[in-house]
Motif scaffolding. Structure first.
Motif, PDB file in Angstrom:
ATOM      1  N   ALA A 148      94.719  10.730 -36.324  1.00  0.00           N
ATOM      2  CA  ALA A 148      94.162  11.841 -37.100  1.00  0.00           C
ATOM      3  C   ALA A 148      94.648  13.182 -36.554  1.00  0.00           C
ATOM      4  N   MET A 149      95.831  13.591 -36.974  1.00  0.00           N
ATOM      5  CA  MET A 149      96.416  14.839 -36.472  1.00  0.00           C
ATOM      6  C   MET A 149      95.906  16.067 -37.215  1.00  0.00           C
ATOM      7  N   THR A 150      95.650  15.945 -38.518  1.00  0.00           N
ATOM      8  CA  THR A 150      95.210  17.139 -39.262  1.00  0.00           C
ATOM      9  C   THR A 150      93.770  17.557 -38.930  1.00  0.00           C
ATOM     10  N   PRO A 151      92.836  16.629 -38.677  1.00  0.00           N
ATOM     11  CA  PRO A 151      91.478  17.092 -38.370  1.00  0.00           C
ATOM     12  C   PRO A 151      91.415  17.996 -37.131  1.00  0.00           C
ATOM     13  N   ILE A 152      92.345  17.842 -36.181  1.00  0.00           N
ATOM     14  CA  ILE A 152      92.323  18.705 -34.996  1.00  0.00           C
ATOM     15  C   ILE A 152      93.118  19.997 -35.225  1.00  0.00           C
ATOM     16  N   GLY A 153      93.640  20.175 -36.444  1.00  0.00           N
ATOM     17  CA  GLY A 153      94.274  21.450 -36.763  1.00  0.00           C
ATOM     18  C   GLY A 153      95.785  21.504 -36.629  1.00  0.00           C
ATOM     19  N   MET A 154      96.471  20.355 -36.680  1.00  0.00           N
ATOM     20  CA  MET A 154      97.931  20.348 -36.535  1.00  0.00           C
ATOM     21  C   MET A 154      98.679  20.695 -37.827  1.00  0.00           C
ATOM     22  N   GLY A 155      97.934  20.863 -38.931  1.00  0.00           N
ATOM     23  CA  GLY A 155      98.580  21.090 -40.223  1.00  0.00           C
ATOM     24  C   GLY A 155      99.525  22.278 -40.264  1.00  0.00           C
ATOM     25  N   ARG A 156      99.103  23.385 -39.668  1.00  0.00           N
ATOM     26  CA  ARG A 156      99.947  24.585 -39.738  1.00  0.00           C
ATOM     27  C   ARG A 156     101.196  24.467 -38.875  1.00  0.00           C
ATOM     28  N   THR A 157     101.137  23.634 -37.846  1.00  0.00           N
ATOM     29  CA  THR A 157     102.317  23.376 -37.016  1.00  0.00           C
ATOM     30  C   THR A 157     103.358  22.613 -37.843  1.00  0.00           C
ATOM     31  N   ILE A 158     102.873  21.626 -38.613  1.00  0.00           N
ATOM     32  CA  ILE A 158     103.761  20.882 -39.517  1.00  0.00           C
ATOM     33  C   ILE A 158     104.341  21.847 -40.552  1.00  0.00           C
ATOM     34  N   SER A 159     103.497  22.734 -41.084  1.00  0.00           N
ATOM     35  CA  SER A 159     103.938  23.717 -42.075  1.00  0.00           C
ATOM     36  C   SER A 159     105.052  24.607 -41.545  1.00  0.00           C
ATOM     37  N   ALA A 160     104.931  25.036 -40.286  1.00  0.00           N
ATOM     38  CA  ALA A 160     105.954  25.907 -39.688  1.00  0.00           C
ATOM     39  C   ALA A 160     107.298  25.190 -39.620  1.00  0.00           C
ATOM     40  N   MET A 161     107.256  23.894 -39.327  1.00  0.00           N
ATOM     41  CA  MET A 161     108.490  23.095 -39.259  1.00  0.00           C
ATOM     42  C   MET A 161     109.093  22.888 -40.652  1.00  0.00           C
ATOM     43  N   ILE A 162     108.224  22.722 -41.655  1.00  0.00           N
ATOM     44  CA  ILE A 162     108.700  22.588 -43.041  1.00  0.00           C
ATOM     45  C   ILE A 162     109.349  23.902 -43.469  1.00  0.00           C
ATOM     46  N   ILE A 208     108.162  13.286 -45.124  1.00  0.00           N
ATOM     47  CA  ILE A 208     107.036  12.926 -44.255  1.00  0.00           C
ATOM     48  C   ILE A 208     106.482  11.564 -44.676  1.00  0.00           C
ATOM     49  N   VAL A 209     106.135  10.765 -43.681  1.00  0.00           N
ATOM     50  CA  VAL A 209     105.393   9.517 -43.941  1.00  0.00           C
ATOM     51  C   VAL A 209     104.089   9.646 -43.167  1.00  0.00           C
ATOM     52  N   ALA A 210     102.967   9.616 -43.865  1.00  0.00           N
ATOM     53  CA  ALA A 210     101.673   9.854 -43.227  1.00  0.00           C
ATOM     54  C   ALA A 210     100.666   8.789 -43.608  1.00  0.00           C
ATOM     55  N   THR A 211      99.625   8.685 -42.800  1.00  0.00           N
ATOM     56  CA  THR A 211      98.472   7.903 -43.230  1.00  0.00           C
ATOM     57  C   THR A 211      97.784   8.746 -44.307  1.00  0.00           C
ATOM     58  N   GLY A 212      97.087   8.096 -45.218  1.00  0.00           N
ATOM     59  CA  GLY A 212      96.337   8.829 -46.239  1.00  0.00           C
ATOM     60  C   GLY A 212      95.318   9.758 -45.603  1.00  0.00           C
ATOM     61  N   ALA A 213      94.771   9.348 -44.450  1.00  0.00           N
ATOM     62  CA  ALA A 213      93.767  10.160 -43.753  1.00  0.00           C
ATOM     63  C   ALA A 213      94.309  11.547 -43.403  1.00  0.00           C
ATOM     64  N   ASN A 214      95.563  11.613 -42.936  1.00  0.00           N
ATOM     65  CA  ASN A 214      96.135  12.910 -42.567  1.00  0.00           C
ATOM     66  C   ASN A 214      96.275  13.831 -43.769  1.00  0.00           C
ATOM     67  N   VAL A 215      96.542  13.270 -44.934  1.00  0.00           N
ATOM     68  CA  VAL A 215      96.642  14.065 -46.158  1.00  0.00           C
ATOM     69  C   VAL A 215      95.244  14.519 -46.602  1.00  0.00           C
ATOM     70  N   TYR A 216      94.317  13.585 -46.599  1.00  0.00           N
ATOM     71  CA  TYR A 216      92.944  13.855 -47.035  1.00  0.00           C
ATOM     72  C   TYR A 216      92.291  14.948 -46.176  1.00  0.00           C
ATOM     73  N   GLY A 253      95.935   2.698 -49.718  1.00  0.00           N
ATOM     74  CA  GLY A 253      94.660   1.988 -49.904  1.00  0.00           C
ATOM     75  C   GLY A 253      93.788   2.023 -48.658  1.00  0.00           C
ATOM     76  N   ASP A 254      94.406   2.259 -47.507  1.00  0.00           N
ATOM     77  CA  ASP A 254      93.695   2.268 -46.230  1.00  0.00           C
ATOM     78  C   ASP A 254      93.331   3.706 -45.848  1.00  0.00           C
ATOM     79  N   SER A 255      92.661   4.412 -46.766  1.00  0.00           N
ATOM     80  CA  SER A 255      92.338   5.818 -46.506  1.00  0.00           C
ATOM     81  C   SER A 255      91.399   6.335 -47.582  1.00  0.00           C
ATOM     82  N   SER A 256      90.862   7.534 -47.349  1.00  0.00           N
ATOM     83  CA  SER A 256      89.978   8.146 -48.343  1.00  0.00           C
ATOM     84  C   SER A 256      90.723   8.514 -49.624  1.00  0.00           C
ATOM     85  N   ILE A 257      92.037   8.723 -49.552  1.00  0.00           N
ATOM     86  CA  ILE A 257      92.792   8.975 -50.786  1.00  0.00           C
ATOM     87  C   ILE A 257      92.716   7.719 -51.661  1.00  0.00           C
ATOM     88  N   GLY A 258      92.902   6.563 -51.033  1.00  0.00           N
ATOM     89  CA  GLY A 258      92.786   5.296 -51.751  1.00  0.00           C
ATOM     90  C   GLY A 258      91.364   5.040 -52.236  1.00  0.00           C
TER      91      GLY A 258
END
Length: 364
Positions: free
Chosen positions: A72-86, A94-102, A207-212
């Motif tokens: 779970a990288m996004t719940p701890i606030g890593m999203g903007r770091t990924i954004s800077a790289m994008i 990107i290949v992510a778990t559904g949880a990281n997207v959710y 299917g293995d996530s809240s998105i699913g």
């Protein structure tokens, strides 16, 4: 006793390495200075410096770079770091778990996520409707259930925009677009940044996530578009097929690691149209190889499957916690590499799959 002469010539078995000369620490070191310091030492510090060097090479040779997100990288606030790289053009898909997207979407919509504690009584938290990811707290109603309604609404309302035969990247694209248009803080979401820069975000284990889970009401109501994860397999293979050079930065292991690495076998073992696999692989993990799990499997082992070009260079595993290593690597890349032109793979993937299909059918 027979001596293997091949190994005698191998520089690894000679005293020819760089001399260890204790480096100096100084106040206010920059990240590149710190990485250089690490590179002069040993253990995982030196592995991190090697990862930084490989990442720099990947970026500077215009390789197609995939980021894989497990844990779970996004719940701890890593999203903007990924954004800077994008934003810099350093991450192409990107290949992510559904949880990281959710969980990434909570920040776009301003839904509460707070620092909590890891040593607690979870029965009490449950009674208070607080959900826990180690030391992060999320509210059951104000965050999760509020997010669920948004995801379901977007998937229903935008089903006309999503292709009828959709990959999970098409689902991510629609959710990113919806957040850009409707969310209060779109700049806090990597999914929005991926949408803006046409970076496909795959969730092969959707299917293995809240998105699913949020697709369950849609399924029962007969509304919405449901992804074809085998299309994910085709699109990811086509990305490798169309890339002159290719590599990945893997946070943790799991499905994202293997889904990305299996693009080599998809082309070589299954379609028989290209050999080689990835040019570069960097992984950050705490998993061990000796228990046989994929998360801890060495990147060299992948050579036997055709997942990587060579087991001898261009790959490193940094052992430990990617929450520590990832921001350092990103800051390093943003410090030493010039921004790249965006590859905008989302807009090209369908044509690439059609080309790959033609080639496969022609030689069959």
């Amino acid at each position: 006793m027979v001596h293997d002469h091949h190994h005698h010539d191998d520089p690894r078995h000679t005293f020819s390495g760089r001399k260890i000369d204790p480096p100096q620490v100084s106040p206010n070191m920059t990240v590149p200075e710190l990485i250089k310091f690490y590179g002069a030492t040993g253990y995982n510090a030196r592995r991190l410096a090697e990862a930084a060097e490989i990442l720099e090479d990947m970026i500077n040779t215009n390789s197609t770079v995939c980021l894989t997100l497990a844990g779970a990288m996004t719940p701890i606030g890593m999203g903007r770091t990924i954004s800077a790289m994008i934003e810099a053009g350093f991450i192409d898909w990107i290949v992510a778990t559904g949880a990281n997207v959710y969980h990434d979407l909570h920040f776009a919509y301003g839904l509460p996520v707070k620092q909590g504690h890891f040593d607690v009584d979870d029965d009490i938290l449950y009674a208070k409707q607080i959900v826990r990811i180690y030391d992060v707290y999320i509210k059951e109603l104000e965050t999760l259930q509020a997010q669920d309604l948004l995801v379901q609404k977007d998937m229903k309302e935008r089903s006309a925009e999503i292709p009828a035969n959709a990959s999970t990247a098409d689902i991510s694209y629609a959710l990113g677009k919806a957040a850009k248009e409707n969310a209060k803080y779109p700049e806090k979401s990597f999914l929005v940044k991926a949408y803006e820069n046409k970076v496909p975000v795959y969730m092969p284990a959707i299917g293995d996530s809240s998105i699913g889970l949020n697709m369950l009401p849609l399924l029962l109501e007969g509304k919405g578009v449901f992804p074809n994860t085998i299309l994910d397999v085709a699109e990811s293979a086509a990305i490798l097929w169309k890339s002159k050079r290719s590599g990945g930065l893997e946070l943790g292991g799991g499905v994202p690691k293997n889904f990305f690495q299996q693009t080599g076998p998809a082309l070589y073992q299954i379609l028989k149209i290209k050999e080689g696999g990835q040019d570069y692989l960097i992984q950050m993990t705490d998993a061990r190889p000796d228990t046989g799990g994929l998360s801890g499997a060495t990147l060299q082992e992948g050579k036997s499957w055709g997942k990587i070009k060579t087991s001898h260079k261009g790959n490193v595993i940094v052992y430990g916690d990617s929450s520590v290593y990832f921001p350092l690597l990103c800051s390093y890349a943003l410090s030493v590499c010039r921004p790249r032109k965006h590859k905008e793979i989302y807009g090209k993937k369908d044509a690439w799959v059609r080309d790959m299909k033609k080639m496969y059918l022609a030689q069959k």
